[in-house]
Design a protein around this motif. Structure first.
Motif, PDB file in Angstrom:
ATOM      1  N   VAL A  27       0.599  -1.645   0.501  1.00 15.87           N
ATOM      2  CA  VAL A  27      -0.041  -0.195  -0.213  1.00 15.87           C
ATOM      3  C   VAL A  27       0.406   1.383   0.098  1.00 15.87           C
ATOM      4  O   VAL A  27       0.382   2.194  -0.986  1.00 15.87           O
ATOM      5  CB  VAL A  27      -1.173   0.334   0.961  1.00 15.87           C
ATOM      6  CG1 VAL A  27      -1.006   1.415   1.409  1.00 15.87           C
ATOM      7  CG2 VAL A  27      -2.022  -0.984   1.322  1.00 15.87           C
ATOM      8  N   PHE A  28       2.050   1.186   0.803  1.00 10.50           N
ATOM      9  CA  PHE A  28       2.612   1.998   1.154  1.00 10.50           C
ATOM     10  C   PHE A  28       3.687   2.463  -0.005  1.00 10.50           C
ATOM     11  O   PHE A  28       4.568   3.541  -0.052  1.00 10.50           O
ATOM     12  CB  PHE A  28       3.714   2.898   2.425  1.00 10.50           C
ATOM     13  CG  PHE A  28       1.823   2.999   3.391  1.00 10.50           C
ATOM     14  CD1 PHE A  28       1.819   4.392   2.987  1.00 10.50           C
ATOM     15  CD2 PHE A  28       1.700   2.189   4.243  1.00 10.50           C
ATOM     16  CE1 PHE A  28       0.534   4.986   4.273  1.00 10.50           C
ATOM     17  CE2 PHE A  28       0.623   2.471   5.478  1.00 10.50           C
ATOM     18  CZ  PHE A  28      -0.010   3.950   5.026  1.00 10.50           C
ATOM     19  N   PRO A  30       3.569   2.748  -3.151  1.00 10.34           N
ATOM     20  CA  PRO A  30       3.322   3.432  -4.510  1.00 10.34           C
ATOM     21  C   PRO A  30       3.320   4.811  -3.778  1.00 10.34           C
ATOM     22  O   PRO A  30       2.702   5.547  -4.065  1.00 10.34           O
ATOM     23  CB  PRO A  30       2.136   3.198  -5.235  1.00 10.34           C
ATOM     24  CG  PRO A  30       1.835   1.617  -4.503  1.00 10.34           C
ATOM     25  CD  PRO A  30       2.890   1.759  -3.043  1.00 10.34           C
ATOM     26  N   VAL A  31       2.296   4.897  -2.598  1.00 11.96           N
ATOM     27  CA  VAL A  31       1.691   6.461  -1.959  1.00 11.96           C
ATOM     28  C   VAL A  31       3.447   6.875  -1.952  1.00 11.96           C
ATOM     29  O   VAL A  31       3.138   8.399  -2.094  1.00 11.96           O
ATOM     30  CB  VAL A  31       1.273   6.303  -0.779  1.00 11.96           C
ATOM     31  CG1 VAL A  31       1.027   7.114   0.514  1.00 11.96           C
ATOM     32  CG2 VAL A  31      -0.214   5.269  -0.289  1.00 11.96           C
ATOM     33  N   PHE A  32       4.346   6.271  -1.117  1.00 12.47           N
ATOM     34  CA  PHE A  32       5.950   7.402  -1.113  1.00 12.47           C
ATOM     35  C   PHE A  32       6.028   7.741  -2.672  1.00 12.47           C
ATOM     36  O   PHE A  32       6.504   8.305  -2.630  1.00 12.47           O
ATOM     37  CB  PHE A  32       6.796   6.028  -0.480  1.00 12.47           C
ATOM     38  CG  PHE A  32       6.506   6.441   1.520  1.00 12.47           C
ATOM     39  CD1 PHE A  32       5.980   7.285   1.866  1.00 12.47           C
ATOM     40  CD2 PHE A  32       6.150   5.051   1.523  1.00 12.47           C
ATOM     41  CE1 PHE A  32       5.599   7.223   3.453  1.00 12.47           C
ATOM     42  CE2 PHE A  32       6.263   5.006   3.408  1.00 12.47           C
ATOM     43  CZ  PHE A  32       5.680   5.848   3.906  1.00 12.47           C
ATOM     44  N   VAL A  34       4.554   8.584  -5.616  1.00  9.71           N
ATOM     45  CA  VAL A  34       3.374   9.733  -6.325  1.00  9.71           C
ATOM     46  C   VAL A  34       4.102  10.834  -4.909  1.00  9.71           C
ATOM     47  O   VAL A  34       3.911  11.323  -5.602  1.00  9.71           O
ATOM     48  CB  VAL A  34       2.333   9.043  -5.960  1.00  9.71           C
ATOM     49  CG1 VAL A  34       1.714  10.462  -6.216  1.00  9.71           C
ATOM     50  CG2 VAL A  34       2.132   7.642  -7.287  1.00  9.71           C
ATOM     51  N   ALA A  35       4.215  10.655  -3.586  1.00  5.80           N
ATOM     52  CA  ALA A  35       4.698  12.137  -2.919  1.00  5.80           C
ATOM     53  C   ALA A  35       5.500  12.294  -3.264  1.00  5.80           C
ATOM     54  O   ALA A  35       6.266  13.446  -3.787  1.00  5.80           O
ATOM     55  CB  ALA A  35       4.282  11.295  -1.751  1.00  5.80           C
ATOM     56  N   CYS A  64      10.584  11.206   0.802  1.00  8.40           N
ATOM     57  CA  CYS A  64       9.355   9.820   0.434  1.00  8.40           C
ATOM     58  C   CYS A  64      10.378   9.361  -0.166  1.00  8.40           C
ATOM     59  O   CYS A  64       9.820   7.950  -0.069  1.00  8.40           O
ATOM     60  CB  CYS A  64       8.278  11.082  -0.497  1.00  8.40           C
ATOM     61  SG  CYS A  64       7.281  12.128   0.529  1.00  8.40           S
TER      62      CYS A  64
END
Length: 90
Positions: A27-28, A30-32, A34-35, A64
């Motif tokens: 989950v994290f 792709p979050v990191f 993209v951020a 990030c």
């Protein structure tokens, strides 16, 4: 390998929750990523008088990106451990 003395409160066959770690990393990551990309883009578009400054945005992008790298490494470690059969009871 060093075996720490047991305090008596943990089970003898305690295992790391590998599937939960795999899910959180999945989950994290792709979050990191993209951020990091958005902060880097914002740093390139930031002008001299803008707030936050391009330096702050670049630092956030670097943080990030480092977190994304650490998450990717953790994902690889968890996948290797699950393939080795250490996560069967998790």
């Amino acid at each position: 390998m060093y075996d720490a003395p047991r305090s008596g409160s943990e089970p003898r066959t305690a295992r790391s929750p590998l599937r939960l770690r795999r899910w959180l990393a999945g989950v994290f990551l792709p979050v990191f990523a993209v951020a990091a990309a958005l902060f880097a883009y914002g740093a390139t578009r930031s002008g001299p008088g803008d707030s936050p400054s391009s330096t702050v945005l670049a630092a956030l992008a670097g943080i990030c990106a480092a977190l994304a790298l650490a998450t990717a490494v953790d994902l690889l470690v968890v996948a290797r451990r699950l393939r080795a059969g250490r996560g069967r009871s998790a």
